[in-house]
Design an enzyme around this catalytic site. Sequence first.
Site, mmCIF file in Angstrom:
data_model
loop_
_atom_site.group_PDB
_atom_site.id
_atom_site.type_symbol
_atom_site.label_atom_id
_atom_site.label_comp_id
_atom_site.label_asym_id
_atom_site.label_seq_id
_atom_site.Cartn_x
_atom_site.Cartn_y
_atom_site.Cartn_z
ATOM 1 N N HIS A 111 0.830 -1.205 0.000
ATOM 2 C CA HIS A 111 0.000 0.000 0.000
ATOM 3 C C HIS A 111 0.864 1.254 0.000
ATOM 4 O O HIS A 111 2.028 1.219 0.402
ATOM 5 C CB HIS A 111 -0.922 0.009 1.217
ATOM 6 C CG HIS A 111 -0.210 0.081 2.535
ATOM 7 N ND1 HIS A 111 -0.005 1.262 3.218
ATOM 8 C CD2 HIS A 111 0.354 -0.883 3.314
ATOM 9 C CE1 HIS A 111 0.637 1.021 4.339
ATOM 10 N NE2 HIS A 111 0.872 -0.276 4.422
ATOM 11 N N ASP A 140 6.366 2.433 6.632
ATOM 12 C CA ASP A 140 5.044 1.861 6.421
ATOM 13 C C ASP A 140 4.189 2.781 5.555
ATOM 14 O O ASP A 140 3.412 3.580 6.072
ATOM 15 C CB ASP A 140 4.370 1.655 7.789
ATOM 16 C CG ASP A 140 3.069 0.897 7.716
ATOM 17 O OD1 ASP A 140 2.835 0.232 6.698
ATOM 18 O OD2 ASP A 140 2.287 0.973 8.683
ATOM 19 N N GLU A 174 -4.921 0.500 2.602
ATOM 20 C CA GLU A 174 -4.639 -0.594 3.533
ATOM 21 C C GLU A 174 -4.825 -0.181 4.976
ATOM 22 O O GLU A 174 -5.257 -0.973 5.817
ATOM 23 C CB GLU A 174 -3.208 -1.107 3.311
ATOM 24 C CG GLU A 174 -2.866 -2.380 4.068
ATOM 25 C CD GLU A 174 -2.333 -2.153 5.479
ATOM 26 O OE1 GLU A 174 -2.271 -3.119 6.259
ATOM 27 O OE2 GLU A 174 -1.969 -0.997 5.786
ATOM 28 N N GLU A 175 -4.490 1.065 5.284
ATOM 29 C CA GLU A 175 -4.551 1.509 6.676
ATOM 30 C C GLU A 175 -5.980 1.599 7.208
ATOM 31 O O GLU A 175 -6.187 1.786 8.408
ATOM 32 C CB GLU A 175 -3.846 2.860 6.837
ATOM 33 C CG GLU A 175 -2.347 2.847 6.518
ATOM 34 C CD GLU A 175 -1.529 1.975 7.466
ATOM 35 O OE1 GLU A 175 -2.112 1.307 8.340
ATOM 36 O OE2 GLU A 175 -0.296 1.967 7.329
ATOM 37 N N GLU A 199 5.260 -5.163 3.503
ATOM 38 C CA GLU A 199 5.123 -4.515 4.804
ATOM 39 C C GLU A 199 6.490 -4.508 5.495
ATOM 40 O O GLU A 199 7.308 -5.413 5.272
ATOM 41 C CB GLU A 199 4.112 -5.260 5.671
ATOM 42 C CG GLU A 199 2.679 -5.144 5.206
ATOM 43 C CD GLU A 199 2.077 -3.762 5.429
ATOM 44 O OE1 GLU A 199 2.687 -2.943 6.160
ATOM 45 O OE2 GLU A 199 0.996 -3.500 4.870
ATOM 46 N N HIS A 384 3.162 3.853 12.766
ATOM 47 C CA HIS A 384 1.946 4.589 13.137
ATOM 48 C C HIS A 384 2.205 5.595 14.258
ATOM 49 O O HIS A 384 1.260 6.049 14.900
ATOM 50 C CB HIS A 384 0.814 3.646 13.553
ATOM 51 C CG HIS A 384 0.325 2.775 12.438
ATOM 52 N ND1 HIS A 384 -0.822 2.013 12.538
ATOM 53 C CD2 HIS A 384 0.813 2.528 11.203
ATOM 54 C CE1 HIS A 384 -1.009 1.340 11.416
ATOM 55 N NE2 HIS A 384 -0.020 1.641 10.594
#
Length: 416
Positions: A111, A140, A174-175, A199, A384
Amino acid sequence: MKKRHLMSLAAALACASSVTAFAQPAQADSGLLRAAEQRKDAFVKDLATLTNIDSGTDDANGLAKVEAVLAQRLKALGANVEIVATPPAAGKAVVGTLRGTGTQNIMLMIHYDTVFGVGEAAKRPFKITGNKATGPGVADAKGGALLILYALEIARERGFKDYKTLTVLFNPDEEKSSLGSRTLITKLSADQDYVLVYEPPEADVVTVATNGIAYVHLDVKGRASHAGSAPEAGRNAAVELSNQILQLKDLGDPAKGTTVNWTVVRSGDRVNIIPEAASATADMRMADVAEVQRVQADADKIIQKKLIPETDVKVKVENRRPPFSRNASSDRLAGVADGIYKELGKSIKPVAMRYGTDAGFAYHPNTGKPVVLDGMGIVGDRLHSSDEWADLDSVVPRLYLTVRMMEAMGKGKLND
């Protein structure tokens, strides 16, 4: 004994009939290693460019900018590129296809959205400290997207065509559980022999299993009333919600790897009113998709016991992402990755991760196809968060790994 212990991976794999097509040379491919090393500076420069573009899942403008970069790079590599709308996603999927002379269908995917909002890149732009790069989405998964592009560039330079099709998928959502792109991922992956997912791993590992994700929604309907003059006339939904959360706190099953954690609670908006409605949402993770039905059934029974009479309680388990279940084919492919890393004097371990990824949509447990391996991206951690970082020392070995993996996969089917 020492000689046996130091047996080369090529000899070891040659003894295993299931992976004979994947025997590896004992020494590193010096030409490939040099090609990876020569591209590191350009890779880091491109990583800075992508990281400094906001591309949160709901940021249509930022996603379009990254989409344009990825599409242009794929076209420059000779791929047939298709931009696919994936509603309700704010961005679009980028699908690139190359056709070779081999028999295997291979897909590389990751992603390009992040969890960060507009303005985050300006607030804390790409920065390098020692061997670590920081910035929103640096690991990410913008590092993973670039690994795919640079690996394809090296493979093209080496004349690699030992595949039937080589598909690249960059998706924009994706998130938020890939609500728009999951159908596309499932459709494309069904025709593949192998899928590599980029990932970011936390160390020198590859991922052979991930958890599925579900949300457990709890809703209580009560009766509003004045909190001061007539509280007894109300039916306090917040109190009943609290009662139900306490009753439902053990829905998880550690033995099965299932967790259910209540994370969001809502009730009332005025302090002098008994709340007539309250709701809560729990984050559920599971290794076995059958746990969705089990948790729903258990919750339905538990909520029948109420503390506040005349309240209505409902619970619903929403399956958001299936697990990528551990399987023998992925384990064997992880062994191939370890053999390739050993060419560099390193080792790579197979791990099962508690988070969920798009590998769950790529793997089809009913058919056992394709062979999926996740965690192929740039090494990084603190995902994140404002402390997210990518290990720039992992760029060269991870490029080497991807190219060698493609070359190995093109030689024969592991899932025969």
